[in-house]
Structure formats: C-alpha cells, structure tokens
Design a protein around this motif. Structure first.
Motif, PDB file in Angstrom:
ATOM      1  N   PRO A  16      18.925  21.687  41.728  1.00 52.87           N
ATOM      2  CA  PRO A  16      19.546  22.602  42.679  1.00 52.87           C
ATOM      3  C   PRO A  16      20.180  21.894  43.870  1.00 52.87           C
ATOM      4  O   PRO A  16      21.108  22.422  44.478  1.00 52.87           O
ATOM      5  N   ASP A  17      19.705  20.699  44.215  1.00 53.18           N
ATOM      6  CA  ASP A  17      20.282  19.975  45.350  1.00 53.18           C
ATOM      7  C   ASP A  17      21.733  19.582  45.057  1.00 53.18           C
ATOM      8  O   ASP A  17      22.622  19.781  45.902  1.00 53.18           O
ATOM      9  N   ALA A  18      21.990  19.043  43.859  1.00 49.45           N
ATOM     10  CA  ALA A  18      23.357  18.690  43.485  1.00 49.45           C
ATOM     11  C   ALA A  18      24.250  19.927  43.434  1.00 49.45           C
ATOM     12  O   ALA A  18      25.430  19.878  43.804  1.00 49.45           O
ATOM     13  N   ALA A  19      23.699  21.054  42.995  1.00 50.91           N
ATOM     14  CA  ALA A  19      24.473  22.293  42.932  1.00 50.91           C
ATOM     15  C   ALA A  19      24.906  22.738  44.323  1.00 50.91           C
ATOM     16  O   ALA A  19      26.065  23.108  44.532  1.00 50.91           O
ATOM     17  N   LEU A  20      23.999  22.704  45.286  1.00 52.61           N
ATOM     18  CA  LEU A  20      24.352  23.115  46.650  1.00 52.61           C
ATOM     19  C   LEU A  20      25.364  22.159  47.264  1.00 52.61           C
ATOM     20  O   LEU A  20      26.245  22.580  48.026  1.00 52.61           O
ATOM     21  N   ASP A  21      25.275  20.862  46.929  1.00 50.10           N
ATOM     22  CA  ASP A  21      26.289  19.917  47.399  1.00 50.10           C
ATOM     23  C   ASP A  21      27.668  20.307  46.888  1.00 50.10           C
ATOM     24  O   ASP A  21      28.670  20.228  47.616  1.00 50.10           O
ATOM     25  N   GLU A  22      27.739  20.728  45.632  1.00 50.01           N
ATOM     26  CA  GLU A  22      29.016  21.090  45.043  1.00 50.01           C
ATOM     27  C   GLU A  22      29.551  22.397  45.626  1.00 50.01           C
ATOM     28  O   GLU A  22      30.756  22.531  45.882  1.00 50.01           O
ATOM     29  N   LEU A  23      28.686  23.362  45.875  1.00 53.02           N
ATOM     30  CA  LEU A  23      29.128  24.603  46.517  1.00 53.02           C
ATOM     31  C   LEU A  23      29.640  24.319  47.920  1.00 53.02           C
ATOM     32  O   LEU A  23      30.668  24.872  48.351  1.00 53.02           O
ATOM     33  N   ARG A  24      28.933  23.475  48.643  1.00 53.83           N
ATOM     34  CA  ARG A  24      29.351  23.119  50.006  1.00 53.83           C
ATOM     35  C   ARG A  24      30.711  22.423  49.974  1.00 53.83           C
ATOM     36  O   ARG A  24      31.548  22.628  50.863  1.00 53.83           O
ATOM     37  N   ARG A  25      30.938  21.608  48.956  1.00 54.08           N
ATOM     38  CA  ARG A  25      32.222  20.893  48.861  1.00 54.08           C
ATOM     39  C   ARG A  25      33.402  21.847  48.779  1.00 54.08           C
ATOM     40  O   ARG A  25      34.430  21.631  49.441  1.00 54.08           O
ATOM     41  N   ILE A  26      33.291  22.904  47.984  1.00 49.68           N
ATOM     42  CA  ILE A  26      34.459  23.778  47.799  1.00 49.68           C
ATOM     43  C   ILE A  26      34.606  24.800  48.913  1.00 49.68           C
ATOM     44  O   ILE A  26      35.661  25.422  49.037  1.00 49.68           O
ATOM     45  N   LEU A  27      33.571  25.004  49.731  1.00 50.35           N
ATOM     46  CA  LEU A  27      33.669  25.960  50.835  1.00 50.35           C
ATOM     47  C   LEU A  27      34.379  25.335  52.034  1.00 50.35           C
ATOM     48  O   LEU A  27      34.148  24.169  52.370  1.00 50.35           O
ATOM     49  N   ARG A  28      35.192  26.124  52.694  1.00 47.54           N
ATOM     50  CA  ARG A  28      35.781  25.673  53.954  1.00 47.54           C
ATOM     51  C   ARG A  28      34.711  25.633  55.036  1.00 47.54           C
ATOM     52  O   ARG A  28      33.691  26.336  54.930  1.00 47.54           O
ATOM     53  N   PRO A  29      34.891  24.860  56.086  1.00 45.73           N
ATOM     54  CA  PRO A  29      33.946  24.907  57.205  1.00 45.73           C
ATOM     55  C   PRO A  29      33.833  26.336  57.743  1.00 45.73           C
ATOM     56  O   PRO A  29      34.838  27.015  57.973  1.00 45.73           O
ATOM     57  N   GLY A  30      32.623  26.813  57.893  1.00 48.96           N
ATOM     58  CA  GLY A  30      32.411  28.197  58.307  1.00 48.96           C
ATOM     59  C   GLY A  30      32.448  29.186  57.170  1.00 48.96           C
ATOM     60  O   GLY A  30      32.210  30.381  57.371  1.00 48.96           O
ATOM     61  N   GLY A  31      32.740  28.707  55.941  1.00 54.04           N
ATOM     62  CA  GLY A  31      32.784  29.592  54.786  1.00 54.04           C
ATOM     63  C   GLY A  31      31.416  30.149  54.450  1.00 54.04           C
ATOM     64  O   GLY A  31      30.378  29.599  54.837  1.00 54.04           O
ATOM     65  N   HIS A  32      31.407  31.239  53.707  1.00 55.87           N
ATOM     66  CA  HIS A  32      30.199  32.017  53.468  1.00 55.87           C
ATOM     67  C   HIS A  32      29.585  31.715  52.100  1.00 55.87           C
ATOM     68  O   HIS A  32      30.281  31.725  51.080  1.00 55.87           O
ATOM     69  N   LEU A  33      28.294  31.482  52.097  1.00 56.34           N
ATOM     70  CA  LEU A  33      27.525  31.387  50.853  1.00 56.34           C
ATOM     71  C   LEU A  33      26.647  32.622  50.750  1.00 56.34           C
ATOM     72  O   LEU A  33      25.858  32.912  51.650  1.00 56.34           O
ATOM     73  N   MET A  34      26.791  33.361  49.645  1.00 56.70           N
ATOM     74  CA  MET A  34      25.960  34.530  49.374  1.00 56.70           C
ATOM     75  C   MET A  34      25.128  34.204  48.140  1.00 56.70           C
ATOM     76  O   MET A  34      25.645  34.187  47.022  1.00 56.70           O
ATOM     77  N   LEU A  35      23.866  33.909  48.358  1.00 53.11           N
ATOM     78  CA  LEU A  35      22.972  33.465  47.278  1.00 53.11           C
ATOM     79  C   LEU A  35      21.880  34.494  47.070  1.00 53.11           C
ATOM     80  O   LEU A  35      21.321  35.009  48.038  1.00 53.11           O
ATOM     81  N   SER A  36      21.571  34.785  45.828  1.00 56.78           N
ATOM     82  CA  SER A  36      20.432  35.658  45.543  1.00 56.78           C
ATOM     83  C   SER A  36      19.555  35.004  44.497  1.00 56.78           C
ATOM     84  O   SER A  36      20.027  34.268  43.619  1.00 56.78           O
ATOM     85  N   THR A  37      18.248  35.273  44.600  1.00 53.59           N
ATOM     86  CA  THR A  37      17.286  34.686  43.675  1.00 53.59           C
ATOM     87  C   THR A  37      16.008  35.508  43.696  1.00 53.59           C
ATOM     88  O   THR A  37      15.693  36.130  44.730  1.00 53.59           O
ATOM     89  N   PRO A  38      15.263  35.565  42.603  1.00 53.94           N
ATOM     90  CA  PRO A  38      13.988  36.286  42.616  1.00 53.94           C
ATOM     91  C   PRO A  38      13.006  35.674  43.618  1.00 53.94           C
ATOM     92  O   PRO A  38      13.047  34.471  43.901  1.00 53.94           O
TER      93      PRO A  38
END
Length: 243
Positions: free
Chosen positions: A124-146
């Motif tokens: 999951p750490d590598a995944a969050l790095d990749e999501l952060r890469r494509i987001l603009r600064p200040g961009g929104h992450l909407m994550l859901s999980t059980p």
C-alpha cells in the motif's frame, strides 16, 4: 494487488480476474463519498477525477450524477473489470499501482477516488506514492476501506471470533461470519488510516463513516447510527489533500 516492481502473483491474478469475485461495495458508500467529493470540488469546475481500482464501474455509475460537470476516468489492471466498466464510466484505461504504473502525467488529477482497494494491496505504501504523484498539489484523495474496529467486530473479537472483513485464505471462509471471499490483505482502524495517510504525504485528513451493505437487515439501523462515530462505523471514508 501487485508485488513490488512486478506482475501480480498467479494466485492473486487469477482470484481478481474471476468475475464471480465481488467488486461492488454498496451504493450508500458510493453516494456518501461522491457527495463529499462534490463539495470539495465546488470551486473546481470540470475537474479530472481518476477512479483508481474502478472495478466493474458500479461505484462510478452511482457517483456520476452527483459529480456532474466533472470528468471521471476509470483505471484498473483487470482487463475483465475494464470491459464491464466501460459502458458505465465511458472512459477507462489500464494501469497499475507501482512506480509510474498509472498512465497519467505528474500532478494532472484534481481528485482520486480510491474505493475499497487499499485493503487488497501487497504494497500500500507504493500505491499511495503513485496516487500522490498524479495528484496536483492540494488535490483531493477520497479513500474508503472496511473498518477493522467496526462495532460488530469489537463484539466478535471479545467472543474469540475472526472479525468481518478479515480473511486467512483465498479459497474459503474460516472462523468468521459471511460466505464470500473477497481477498483482503490489509485492515485499518480509523487511527491507523489517519496515520498512514499523513505519513504518505497527505494532510487535512478527515474521516467519516459509511454503512456496509452486507449487514443483516435487522441490524442496519444500528449500522447507520454507528456512522456518527466513525471509529465504530463499518466503512471508513477518508478525505485528504496532497501536500
């Protein structure tokens, strides 16, 4: 669902490519998440929203009317999922959650939807790095999980019963309620999820709760009530911004 720098293990690849494996997580969660994102994007008309791990597109189809005016692109590494998602989302692309695995430029996305994916990941750490890469600064992450600490799981653990959402096998259910194997590898509490997102380069982390569609009908009022205390809710909804 990928090993570091490589393809999924054969067992995981075959499991997630199986059309019988559930990929939808419930309309109530999708609507709540979409409303939160619509509010966050109120000042950003025509935003690019990337639905990473879109599955069969059911969640994006529910969110679409709420996110009207924004562009949603679905991403998944499963070709079968993309085939089923395309009629529901319109624009879909194949991608993965390792370094540079998402086919988007750095900082191009205004928001990322990451719904019921993180619990399936080997890294999951590598995944969050990749999501952060494509987001603009200040961009929104909407994550859901059980939620590992959902109200019923607390009681099950006290009774010595395996918690709902946890799994010890890809072949069958062992020691917990339920009948469907869904391939969960990681489980979070509200506190753990907040810490995880902060450490991954996100800020302004807000966590709310959502109900779980699999709760028996007679317990659904309790499940909805538990959403008012996110640490006990069935599903954790996290909204964070990229630093």
């Amino acid at each position: 669902m990928r090993e570091q720098g490589g393809e999924p293990t054969p067992a995981l690849r075959d499991f997630y490519e199986n059309p019988a494996v559930p990929v939808a997580s419930g309309d109530a969660r999708s609507r709540r998440q979409a409303r939160l994102l619509a509010a966050a994007l109120a000042a950003t008309p025509g935003a690019l929203v990337v639905d990473v791990g879109c599955g069969d597109g059911t969640a994006a189809a529910v969110a679409g009317p709420i996110l009207a005016g924004h562009r949603i692109v679905g991403v998944d590494w499963s070709q079968d999922a993309l085939r089923r998602a395309q009629p529901r989302i319109g624009q879909v692309v194949r991608g993965a959650l390792d370094d540079g695995g998402l086919p988007f430029a750095d900082g191009c996305a205004d928001a990322v939807l990451f719904s019921e994916v993180v619990e399936h990941l080997v890294d999951p750490d590598a995944a969050l790095d990749e999501l952060r890469r494509i987001l603009r600064p200040g961009g929104h992450l909407m994550l859901s999980t059980p939620n590992l600490a959902a109200w019923y799981n607390r009681g099950l653990l006290l009774a010595g019963v395996q918690p709902v959402f946890s799994e010890v096998s890809l072949r069958g259910i062992h020691g917990r309620p339920g009948t469907e194997v869904v391939g969960h590898l990681r489980l979070f509490t509200s506190r753990a999820l907040r810490s995880f997102l902060l450490s991954a380069g996100f800020e302004d982390v807000q966590i709310t709760g959502a109900p779980f569609h699999g709760v028996p009908r007679g317990l659904r009022l309790i499940d909805r009530a538990a959403c008012s205390v996110p640490s006990t809710a069935s599903i954790l909804l996290a909204h964070a911004r990229r630093r």
